[in-house]
Design an enzyme around this catalytic site. Structure first.
Site, PDB file in Angstrom:
ATOM      1  N   LYS A  63       0.835  -1.204   0.000  1.00 51.98           N
ATOM      2  CA  LYS A  63       0.000   0.000   0.000  1.00 51.98           C
ATOM      3  C   LYS A  63       0.870   1.255   0.000  1.00 51.98           C
ATOM      4  O   LYS A  63       0.611   2.212  -0.747  1.00 51.98           O
ATOM      5  CB  LYS A  63      -0.935  -0.009   1.213  1.00 51.98           C
ATOM      6  CG  LYS A  63      -2.020  -1.069   1.150  1.00 51.98           C
ATOM      7  CD  LYS A  63      -2.825  -1.111   2.434  1.00 51.98           C
ATOM      8  CE  LYS A  63      -3.891  -2.189   2.409  1.00 51.98           C
ATOM      9  NZ  LYS A  63      -4.667  -2.262   3.670  1.00 51.98           N
ATOM     10  N   SER A  79      -0.636   0.686   5.925  1.00 48.61           N
ATOM     11  CA  SER A  79      -0.874  -0.158   7.093  1.00 48.61           C
ATOM     12  C   SER A  79      -1.908  -1.218   6.760  1.00 48.61           C
ATOM     13  O   SER A  79      -2.753  -1.032   5.868  1.00 48.61           O
ATOM     14  CB  SER A  79      -1.350   0.685   8.287  1.00 48.61           C
ATOM     15  OG  SER A  79      -1.447  -0.096   9.462  1.00 48.61           O
ATOM     16  N   ASP A  80      -1.831  -2.336   7.471  1.00 52.69           N
ATOM     17  CA  ASP A  80      -2.807  -3.403   7.268  1.00 52.69           C
ATOM     18  C   ASP A  80      -2.943  -4.194   8.569  1.00 52.69           C
ATOM     19  O   ASP A  80      -1.991  -4.283   9.353  1.00 52.69           O
ATOM     20  CB  ASP A  80      -2.380  -4.335   6.140  1.00 52.69           C
ATOM     21  CG  ASP A  80      -3.516  -5.249   5.697  1.00 52.69           C
ATOM     22  OD1 ASP A  80      -4.409  -4.757   4.984  1.00 52.69           O
ATOM     23  OD2 ASP A  80      -3.519  -6.430   6.079  1.00 52.69           O
ATOM     24  N   GLN A  81      -4.130  -4.749   8.748  1.00 48.53           N
ATOM     25  CA  GLN A  81      -4.376  -5.552   9.949  1.00 48.53           C
ATOM     26  C   GLN A  81      -5.077  -6.848   9.577  1.00 48.53           C
ATOM     27  O   GLN A  81      -6.035  -6.856   8.800  1.00 48.53           O
ATOM     28  CB  GLN A  81      -5.240  -4.778  10.949  1.00 48.53           C
ATOM     29  CG  GLN A  81      -5.465  -5.520  12.261  1.00 48.53           C
ATOM     30  CD  GLN A  81      -6.326  -4.717  13.232  1.00 48.53           C
ATOM     31  OE1 GLN A  81      -7.536  -4.665  13.087  1.00 48.53           O
ATOM     32  NE2 GLN A  81      -5.696  -4.067  14.202  1.00 48.53           N
ATOM     33  N   ALA A 116       0.406  -4.248  10.824  1.00 44.27           N
ATOM     34  CA  ALA A 116       1.680  -3.862  10.215  1.00 44.27           C
ATOM     35  C   ALA A 116       1.612  -2.431   9.716  1.00 44.27           C
ATOM     36  O   ALA A 116       0.551  -1.940   9.320  1.00 44.27           O
ATOM     37  CB  ALA A 116       2.007  -4.797   9.052  1.00 44.27           C
TER      38      ALA A 116
END
Length: 216
Positions: A63, A79-81, A116
């Site tokens: 991203k 960011s990613d979850q 992250a």
């Protein structure tokens, strides 16, 4: 009406959030830095056999890199979850039915929310990323509690179908984390560190009245 942020100073790098998540936008605004928002347009499909932590890290970096290609001189945050249940990735439910299934699967269990974050500046060849795992212990939930919670909060855009910053806190027994905003979607301790390393110190660059970012 939200006040648009002031423009960065000549010595201050442009900041772009590579996410359209309202939760990440609200969290980043806490640092009181002027920033813009841009959708990263990244395919979030997991790779075959990809572990939840690896998926979160890969997508956060993808991203940031996708948006950095459009803003090469800017510091770009991605960011990613991913919710990790015994090594299985649990993402956003999207529907009420899937949310019910997710909460039933997590009832009475410990779930690790792998959050992250990556910060990229293409022009300066700066790339940083980190992972902020959050251990969450869910209460044993009845179907009636699950149904009522989902009807009230409708957390269908949240990994794991729960908003810990809202009524979802009542679903939980405990939260263990070294970065308290990670569970909401953006670990600000790690983000602030990466921004400092990239040349943007929130403490010396914060605007007194910055309330929110603006769309790019």
């Amino acid at each position: 009406m939200s006040q648009a942020p002031s423009s960065p100073t000549p010595s201050q790098p442009r900041l772009v959030l590579g996410s359209t998540s309202i939760y990440r936008r609200e969290l980043l605004a806490r640092l009181r830095l002027p920033f813009e928002v841009c959708s990263p347009q990244v395919d979030e499909t997991p790779l075959p056999g990809e572990a939840p932590a690896a998926l979160a890290r890969r997508l956060a970096l993808a991203k940031a890199q996708a948006v950095a290609a459009q803003f090469p001189a800017a510091l770009v945050i991605g960011s990613d979850q991913v919710a990790d249940v015994d090594g299985q990735s649990i993402g956003k439910p999207g529907t009420h039915e899937r949310a019910v299934e997710q909460l039933r699967a997590m009832s009475g269990r410990e779930v690790v929310f792998q959050t992250a974050v990556a910060v990229v500046c293409t022009a300066r060849s700066y790339v940083a990323q980190d992972l902020a795992p959050v251990k969450v212990r869910f209460r044993t939930l009845s179907d009636a509690e699950i149904e009522q919670y989902l009807r009230v909060e409708q957390p269908y855009d949240c990994a794991g179908s729960a908003k810990s910053e809202g009524l979802g806190i009542a679903l939980l027994e405990a939260i263990e984390s070294d970065d308290p905003t990670a569970l909401i979607g953006l670990p600000l301790i790690r983000t602030a560190r990466m921004l400092r390393e990239g040349g943007l110190n929130a403490l010396t660059s914060a605007a007194p009245n910055t309330a929110t970012g603006s769309h790019a």
